[in-house]
Design an enzyme around this catalytic site. Sequence first.
Site, PDB file in Angstrom:
ATOM      1  N   ASP A  38     -16.554  19.723  -3.975  1.00 49.93           N
ATOM      2  CA  ASP A  38     -15.138  19.933  -3.642  1.00 49.93           C
ATOM      3  C   ASP A  38     -14.973  21.034  -2.593  1.00 49.93           C
ATOM      4  OD1 ASP A  38     -13.611  19.243  -6.900  1.00 49.93           O
ATOM      5  OD2 ASP A  38     -14.772  18.037  -5.453  1.00 49.93           O
ATOM      6  N   TYR A  41     -15.413  19.816   0.858  1.00 52.17           N
ATOM      7  CA  TYR A  41     -14.263  18.986   1.245  1.00 52.17           C
ATOM      8  C   TYR A  41     -13.074  19.902   1.587  1.00 52.17           C
ATOM      9  CZ  TYR A  41     -10.685  15.388   1.257  1.00 52.17           C
ATOM     10  OH  TYR A  41      -9.666  14.562   1.656  1.00 52.17           O
ATOM     11  N   SER A  87       4.704 -12.908 -11.519  1.00 58.00           N
ATOM     12  CA  SER A  87       4.056 -12.387 -12.730  1.00 58.00           C
ATOM     13  C   SER A  87       3.008 -13.416 -13.140  1.00 58.00           C
ATOM     14  CB  SER A  87       5.101 -12.228 -13.843  1.00 58.00           C
ATOM     15  OG  SER A  87       6.120 -11.381 -13.393  1.00 58.00           O
ATOM     16  N   LYS A 119      -7.338  -7.811 -16.615  1.00 62.38           N
ATOM     17  CA  LYS A 119      -5.902  -7.603 -16.388  1.00 62.38           C
ATOM     18  C   LYS A 119      -5.624  -6.109 -16.619  1.00 62.38           C
ATOM     19  CE  LYS A 119      -1.343  -9.449 -17.479  1.00 62.38           C
ATOM     20  NZ  LYS A 119      -0.737  -8.102 -17.683  1.00 62.38           N
ATOM     21  N   LYS A 290      -7.994 -17.315 -12.507  1.00 61.05           N
ATOM     22  CA  LYS A 290      -7.342 -17.847 -11.306  1.00 61.05           C
ATOM     23  C   LYS A 290      -8.202 -18.979 -10.773  1.00 61.05           C
ATOM     24  CE  LYS A 290      -5.510 -13.345 -10.064  1.00 61.05           C
ATOM     25  NZ  LYS A 290      -5.645 -12.137  -9.232  1.00 61.05           N
ATOM     26  N   LYS A 314      -4.072 -12.677 -23.223  1.00 61.31           N
ATOM     27  CA  LYS A 314      -3.821 -11.310 -23.689  1.00 61.31           C
ATOM     28  C   LYS A 314      -4.677 -11.022 -24.928  1.00 61.31           C
ATOM     29  CE  LYS A 314      -0.574  -9.195 -22.025  1.00 61.31           C
ATOM     30  NZ  LYS A 314       0.862  -9.351 -21.710  1.00 61.31           N
TER      31      LYS A 314
HETATM   32  C1  LIG Z   1      -1.876 -13.740  -9.040  1.00 59.46           C
HETATM   33  C2  LIG Z   1      -0.818 -12.638  -9.220  1.00 59.46           C
HETATM   34  C3  LIG Z   1       0.466 -13.247  -9.730  1.00 59.46           C
HETATM   35  C4  LIG Z   1      -0.579 -11.931  -7.873  1.00 59.46           C
HETATM   36  N1  LIG Z   1      -0.120 -12.920  -6.871  1.00 59.46           N
HETATM   37  C5  LIG Z   1       1.178 -12.964  -6.447  1.00 59.46           C
HETATM   38  O1  LIG Z   1       2.016 -12.142  -6.799  1.00 59.46           O
HETATM   39  C6  LIG Z   1       1.536 -14.083  -5.530  1.00 59.46           C
HETATM   40  C7  LIG Z   1       2.803 -14.142  -4.989  1.00 59.46           C
HETATM   41  C8  LIG Z   1       3.160 -15.220  -4.150  1.00 59.46           C
HETATM   42  C9  LIG Z   1       2.230 -16.196  -3.874  1.00 59.46           C
HETATM   43  O2  LIG Z   1       2.496 -17.292  -3.064  1.00 59.46           O
HETATM   44  C10 LIG Z   1       3.786 -17.556  -2.668  1.00 59.46           C
HETATM   45  C11 LIG Z   1       4.099 -17.383  -1.312  1.00 59.46           C
HETATM   46  C12 LIG Z   1       5.383 -17.686  -0.886  1.00 59.46           C
HETATM   47  C13 LIG Z   1       6.352 -18.146  -1.810  1.00 59.46           C
HETATM   48  C14 LIG Z   1       6.021 -18.299  -3.162  1.00 59.46           C
HETATM   49  C15 LIG Z   1       4.736 -18.009  -3.588  1.00 59.46           C
HETATM   50  C16 LIG Z   1       0.946 -16.133  -4.403  1.00 59.46           C
HETATM   51  C17 LIG Z   1       0.597 -15.070  -5.242  1.00 59.46           C
HETATM   52  C18 LIG Z   1      -1.349 -11.585 -10.198  1.00 59.46           C
HETATM   53  C19 LIG Z   1      -0.442 -10.805 -10.948  1.00 59.46           C
HETATM   54  C20 LIG Z   1      -0.938  -9.809 -11.805  1.00 59.46           C
HETATM   55  C21 LIG Z   1      -2.323  -9.633 -11.919  1.00 59.46           C
HETATM   56  C22 LIG Z   1      -2.957  -8.668 -12.775  1.00 59.46           C
HETATM   57  N2  LIG Z   1      -2.230  -7.839 -13.557  1.00 59.46           N
HETATM   58  N3  LIG Z   1      -4.296  -8.559 -12.821  1.00 59.46           N
HETATM   59  C23 LIG Z   1      -5.055  -9.374 -12.050  1.00 59.46           C
HETATM   60  N4  LIG Z   1      -6.407  -9.246 -12.110  1.00 59.46           N
HETATM   61  N5  LIG Z   1      -4.530 -10.299 -11.218  1.00 59.46           N
HETATM   62  C24 LIG Z   1      -3.185 -10.441 -11.129  1.00 59.46           C
HETATM   63  N6  LIG Z   1      -2.686 -11.392 -10.294  1.00 59.46           N
END
Ligand SMILES: CC(C)(CNC(=O)c1ccc(Oc2ccccc2)cc1)c1ccc2c(N)nc(N)nc2n1
Length: 331
Positions: A38, A41, A87, A119, A290, A314
């Site tokens: 530190d 830095y 979400s 998550k 995903k 969950k």
């Molecule tokens: C996948 C997504 C919901 C993010 N993605 C988005 O928010 C998102 C938003 C518009 C998208 O496409 C659009 C584009 C234009 C219009 C409508 C949708 C695609 C993804 C998400 C949310 C929470 C997460 C979490 N807590 N942990 C992990 N590991 N992954 C997560 N991933």
Amino acid sequence: MGNLLTEQAAQKRAQELRKQLNEWSYQYYVMDRPTVEDIAYDKSYRELVKLEKKFPKIIVSDSPTQRVGGRVLDGFDKLNHELPMLSLGDVFSKQELLDFDKRLRKVVAEDFAYNCELKIDGLAISLVYKNGLFVQGSTRGNGVIGEDITENLKTVKAIPLKLTEPVSIEVRGECYMPKRAFAKLNAQREAEGKPVFANPRNAAAGSLRQLDTKITARRHLSTFIYYLMEPEKLGIEKQSEALQKMSEWGFRINPESRVTAAATEIDAYIDEYQAKRIALPYDIDGIVLKADPFSVQQIVGNTVKVPRWAIAYKFPPDEQETIVRQIEWTV
Ligand SMILES: CC(C)(CNC(=O)c1ccc(Oc2ccccc2)cc1)c1ccc2c(N)nc(N)nc2n1
């Protein structure tokens, strides 16, 4: 340095200091690999502050000195997410997870793998970069309208102010408070007779809501970035590829994600991280599946609130874990 220093020499020295400080900061806050004491830095940081004070014209937006603004904000502006923040739908049993997988495979003819991710239990954030520079950070809000918390997110050392490539992108992630920082903060607040935070998620939310960025800067917040918006624009075809690319750009990506082909591997992933959960230095409340190919995401699309190509499993609330947290994390 005598005060014969010209602005040009100051500029050159400041650039060297910034390069060194940003490299040290990247190793420490993004790679969790502290490489410097530190004091070293702080010494370089103080020299940079002095140079920039003497020659303000040499200041650049990605100087580490620009992370903590001086002023106290009088509020957060609302902003419209050009692309909504979704979400995740959630399930609470492995059977429901299998049902989700079956439903999805019925609609999608091609075979595909999942990218399994932890998550993180924090606050969803969106980060916008223009030509590789951090320009805006915001909360989810209702998914369409969020709050501009750019100044506070600049204080989060794991968020790069400048990427390794001059790309113009938007990414989504979670801002969270590590368990150890949470325990220290609560112990401190207890000693000061202040109310303690119920959990790291609330502590992170409270820290990002601070109008005084100096307070946010002291809360040891971190991030995991988990989604690249409009990946097709950059010719990126899979979620697992996007995570790799975002890591190369300088983002902090959770190392525990894994591509799984069969449902049985998903079971193993769930069991593994349900067991590891207590030992992780951050709170997780489940895992996220995903569809890995973005082509599958294109086929099934999203509802107004959640993607149809992703689901959150969950973990059951584990009271045993809560008790252990109280014992283990009190410093
Ligand atoms: C996948 C997504 C919901 C993010 N993605 C988005 O928010 C998102 C938003 C518009 C998208 O496409 C659009 C584009 C234009 C219009 C409508 C949708 C695609 C993804 C998400 C949310 C929470 C997460 C979490 N807590 N942990 C992990 N590991 N992954 C997560 N991933």
